[in-house]
Design a protein around this motif. Structure first.
Motif, PDB file in Angstrom:
ATOM      1  N   LEU A   1       0.804  -1.228   0.000  1.00  0.00           N
ATOM      2  CA  LEU A   1       0.000   0.000   0.000  1.00  0.00           C
ATOM      3  C   LEU A   1       0.836   1.277   0.000  1.00  0.00           C
ATOM      4  CD1 LEU A   1      -3.165  -0.681   2.190  1.00  0.00           C
ATOM      5  CD2 LEU A   1      -3.075  -0.087  -0.235  1.00  0.00           C
ATOM      6  N   ASN A   2       2.122   1.186  -0.294  1.00  0.00           N
ATOM      7  CA  ASN A   2       2.976   2.363  -0.436  1.00  0.00           C
ATOM      8  C   ASN A   2       3.160   2.632  -1.926  1.00  0.00           C
ATOM      9  OD1 ASN A   2       4.165   2.991   2.450  1.00  0.00           O
ATOM     10  ND2 ASN A   2       4.171   0.766   2.218  1.00  0.00           N
ATOM     11  N   TYR A   3       2.777   3.812  -2.361  1.00  0.00           N
ATOM     12  CA  TYR A   3       2.804   4.149  -3.786  1.00  0.00           C
ATOM     13  C   TYR A   3       4.206   4.513  -4.261  1.00  0.00           C
ATOM     14  CZ  TYR A   3       2.230   6.887  -8.056  1.00  0.00           C
ATOM     15  OH  TYR A   3       2.363   7.388  -9.329  1.00  0.00           O
ATOM     16  N   TYR A   4       4.529   4.063  -5.474  1.00  0.00           N
ATOM     17  CA  TYR A   4       5.789   4.439  -6.108  1.00  0.00           C
ATOM     18  C   TYR A   4       5.574   4.583  -7.613  1.00  0.00           C
ATOM     19  CZ  TYR A   4       6.042  -0.562  -7.324  1.00  0.00           C
ATOM     20  OH  TYR A   4       5.766  -1.812  -7.805  1.00  0.00           O
ATOM     21  N   LYS A   5       6.540   5.238  -8.247  1.00  0.00           N
ATOM     22  CA  LYS A   5       6.499   5.420  -9.691  1.00  0.00           C
ATOM     23  C   LYS A   5       7.876   5.114 -10.271  1.00  0.00           C
ATOM     24  CE  LYS A   5       5.240   8.866 -13.233  1.00  0.00           C
ATOM     25  NZ  LYS A   5       4.782  10.263 -13.454  1.00  0.00           N
ATOM     26  N   ILE A   6       7.883   4.396 -11.382  1.00  0.00           N
ATOM     27  CA  ILE A   6       9.122   4.083 -12.094  1.00  0.00           C
ATOM     28  C   ILE A   6       9.051   4.754 -13.462  1.00  0.00           C
ATOM     29  CG2 ILE A   6      10.580   2.266 -13.049  1.00  0.00           C
ATOM     30  CD1 ILE A   6       9.402   0.358 -10.960  1.00  0.00           C
ATOM     31  N   GLU A   7       9.975   5.652 -13.744  1.00  0.00           N
ATOM     32  CA  GLU A   7       9.983   6.363 -15.015  1.00  0.00           C
ATOM     33  C   GLU A   7      11.178   5.943 -15.857  1.00  0.00           C
ATOM     34  OE1 GLU A   7       8.524  10.547 -15.165  1.00  0.00           O
ATOM     35  OE2 GLU A   7       9.030  10.544 -13.034  1.00  0.00           O
ATOM     36  N   ASP A   8      10.899   5.560 -17.107  1.00  0.00           N
ATOM     37  CA  ASP A   8      11.947   5.253 -18.086  1.00  0.00           C
ATOM     38  C   ASP A   8      12.961   4.238 -17.575  1.00  0.00           C
ATOM     39  OD1 ASP A   8      10.845   7.146 -19.879  1.00  0.00           O
ATOM     40  OD2 ASP A   8      11.905   8.764 -18.832  1.00  0.00           O
ATOM     41  N   GLY A   9      12.475   3.237 -16.836  1.00  0.00           N
ATOM     42  CA  GLY A   9      13.352   2.169 -16.380  1.00  0.00           C
ATOM     43  C   GLY A   9      14.264   2.529 -15.231  1.00  0.00           C
ATOM     44  N   GLU A  10      14.091   3.725 -14.664  1.00  0.00           N
ATOM     45  CA  GLU A  10      14.920   4.135 -13.527  1.00  0.00           C
ATOM     46  C   GLU A  10      14.447   3.453 -12.242  1.00  0.00           C
ATOM     47  OE1 GLU A  10      17.586   6.010 -13.807  1.00  0.00           O
ATOM     48  OE2 GLU A  10      17.312   6.316 -15.968  1.00  0.00           O
ATOM     49  N   GLU A  11      15.077   3.788 -11.123  1.00  0.00           N
ATOM     50  CA  GLU A  11      14.686   3.204  -9.838  1.00  0.00           C
ATOM     51  C   GLU A  11      13.318   3.724  -9.406  1.00  0.00           C
ATOM     52  OE1 GLU A  11      17.558   3.719  -6.805  1.00  0.00           O
ATOM     53  OE2 GLU A  11      19.119   2.532  -7.811  1.00  0.00           O
ATOM     54  N   ALA A  12      12.628   2.923  -8.628  1.00  0.00           N
ATOM     55  CA  ALA A  12      11.318   3.324  -8.115  1.00  0.00           C
ATOM     56  C   ALA A  12      11.467   4.492  -7.152  1.00  0.00           C
ATOM     57  CB  ALA A  12      10.641   2.150  -7.404  1.00  0.00           C
ATOM     58  N   VAL A  13      10.601   5.472  -7.316  1.00  0.00           N
ATOM     59  CA  VAL A  13      10.572   6.623  -6.411  1.00  0.00           C
ATOM     60  C   VAL A  13       9.253   6.568  -5.640  1.00  0.00           C
ATOM     61  CG1 VAL A  13      10.553   9.130  -6.218  1.00  0.00           C
ATOM     62  CG2 VAL A  13      11.986   8.012  -7.957  1.00  0.00           C
ATOM     63  N   PHE A  14       9.347   6.425  -4.336  1.00  0.00           N
ATOM     64  CA  PHE A  14       8.146   6.334  -3.506  1.00  0.00           C
ATOM     65  C   PHE A  14       7.639   7.733  -3.193  1.00  0.00           C
ATOM     66  CE2 PHE A  14       9.702   2.115  -3.221  1.00  0.00           C
ATOM     67  CZ  PHE A  14       8.610   1.320  -2.924  1.00  0.00           C
ATOM     68  N   LYS A  15       6.328   7.900  -3.326  1.00  0.00           N
ATOM     69  CA  LYS A  15       5.704   9.204  -3.139  1.00  0.00           C
ATOM     70  C   LYS A  15       4.447   9.056  -2.303  1.00  0.00           C
ATOM     71  CE  LYS A  15       7.145  10.711  -7.788  1.00  0.00           C
ATOM     72  NZ  LYS A  15       6.665  11.297  -9.074  1.00  0.00           N
TER      73      LYS A  15
END
Length: 290
Positions: free
Chosen positions: A115-129
């Protein structure tokens, strides 16, 4: 858009603050919390739809379209509307991802880990937000898709009588946690089981935890329509019509989800766990338990 949102919130406020209550008059408060008939009905649903196979899988994927309309479109938590996307989930968890298949930023991955949201852009590491709406929405898609499996172990599972919908008398199963009477922490669910096929046909559910202001008296209903069979023999609804408050005809939907191409074990389950330090949540009592 801003004025529309203010109007929507105003309508919700005027709707009142009384907790939605899905109990029926047929519920026997004196019987055991887990009625044998209610348990048996859900077991038959799981068997009829071959859902144990889904539960035992390490992961599953499915293609989807998610469409909101009318004033409710302002509640859409996802970046795009009515676009092809793929969901990836670990069954019976709150670990999943979604990825658009036909947008300019189709390499972006939106996910939740316990239940912790993250985003991965262009194959980079996941950034939790911090994104309550995305945490809620991704989890809700999975939860509603797996609803029969999620409810079978609910500590309060009561047979709730029958209700006729469009000429068919459906068996009702009521599920909740902590108390039969409504409480502010845990949701209630009312499942409509088809008397002949044992398929889950409809459901109503409360929304105790929401990503935007909403009255506690509001609840949702969902129609599980257009049953199809996966290549593994799992039977599932390919169209889900989500409605505000009581069940209505399929034409009166506020949110529609389409699913197809359900496949098991198509990716490494570890892809859903970009942060090794986050404790595995598993199947909690409700989304609001976080």
């Amino acid at each position: 858009m801003r004025n529309g949102l203010i109007l929507l919130v105003g309508i919700f406020f005027l709707a009142g603050c009384k907790l939605a209550d899905l109990r029926t008059d047929a519920i026997n408060g004196q019987s055991p919390n887990r009625d044998e008939k209610a348990v048996d009905l859900l077991k038959k649903t799981i068997a009829a739809q071959n859902l144990e196979m889904l539960k035992k899988a390490e992961s599953y994927t499915m293609e989807s379209r998610d469409n909101w309309r009318g004033m409710m479109a302002m509640m859409n938590p996802f970046p795009k509307d009515d676009k092809r996307l793929e969901f990836r989930f670990r069954p019976m968890s709150f670990d999943g991802q979604m990825q658009y298949l036909e947008t300019k930023k189709k390499d972006n991955i939106y996910g939740i880990q316990s239940l912790n949201y993250y985003k991965i852009e262009d194959g980079e590491e996941a950034v939790f937000k911090d994104s309550k709406k995305m945490e809620f929405a991704i989890a809700a898609v999975q939860y509603l898709f797996e609803l029969s499996l999620r409810m079978i172990d609910a500590p309060i599972l009561k047979y709730a009588g029958t209700k006729e919908v469009e000429g068919v008398a459906y068996d009702l199963v009521f599920a909740t946690w902590e108390s039969i009477t409504p409480n502010k922490t845990y949701d209630q669910y009312l499942l409509f089981i088809h008397p002949e096929t044992s398929y889950l046909a409809f459901a109503s559910y409360t929304i105790r935890s929401m990503y935007m202001p909403a009255p506690k008296s509001m609840y949702g209903s969902i129609r599980y329509e257009d049953m199809i069979t996966s290549e593994d023999g799992i039977k599932y609804a390919s169209t889900l019509y989500v409605q505000i408050n009581k069940l209505k005809s399929k034409k009166k939907w506020a949110h529609k989800m389409n699913f197809k191409d359900l496949k098991l074990n198509q990716f490494d389950q570890q892809l859903l766990y970009p942060n090794d330090e986050i404790e595995f949540l598993g199947d909690t009592k409700s989304v609001s338990d976080k």
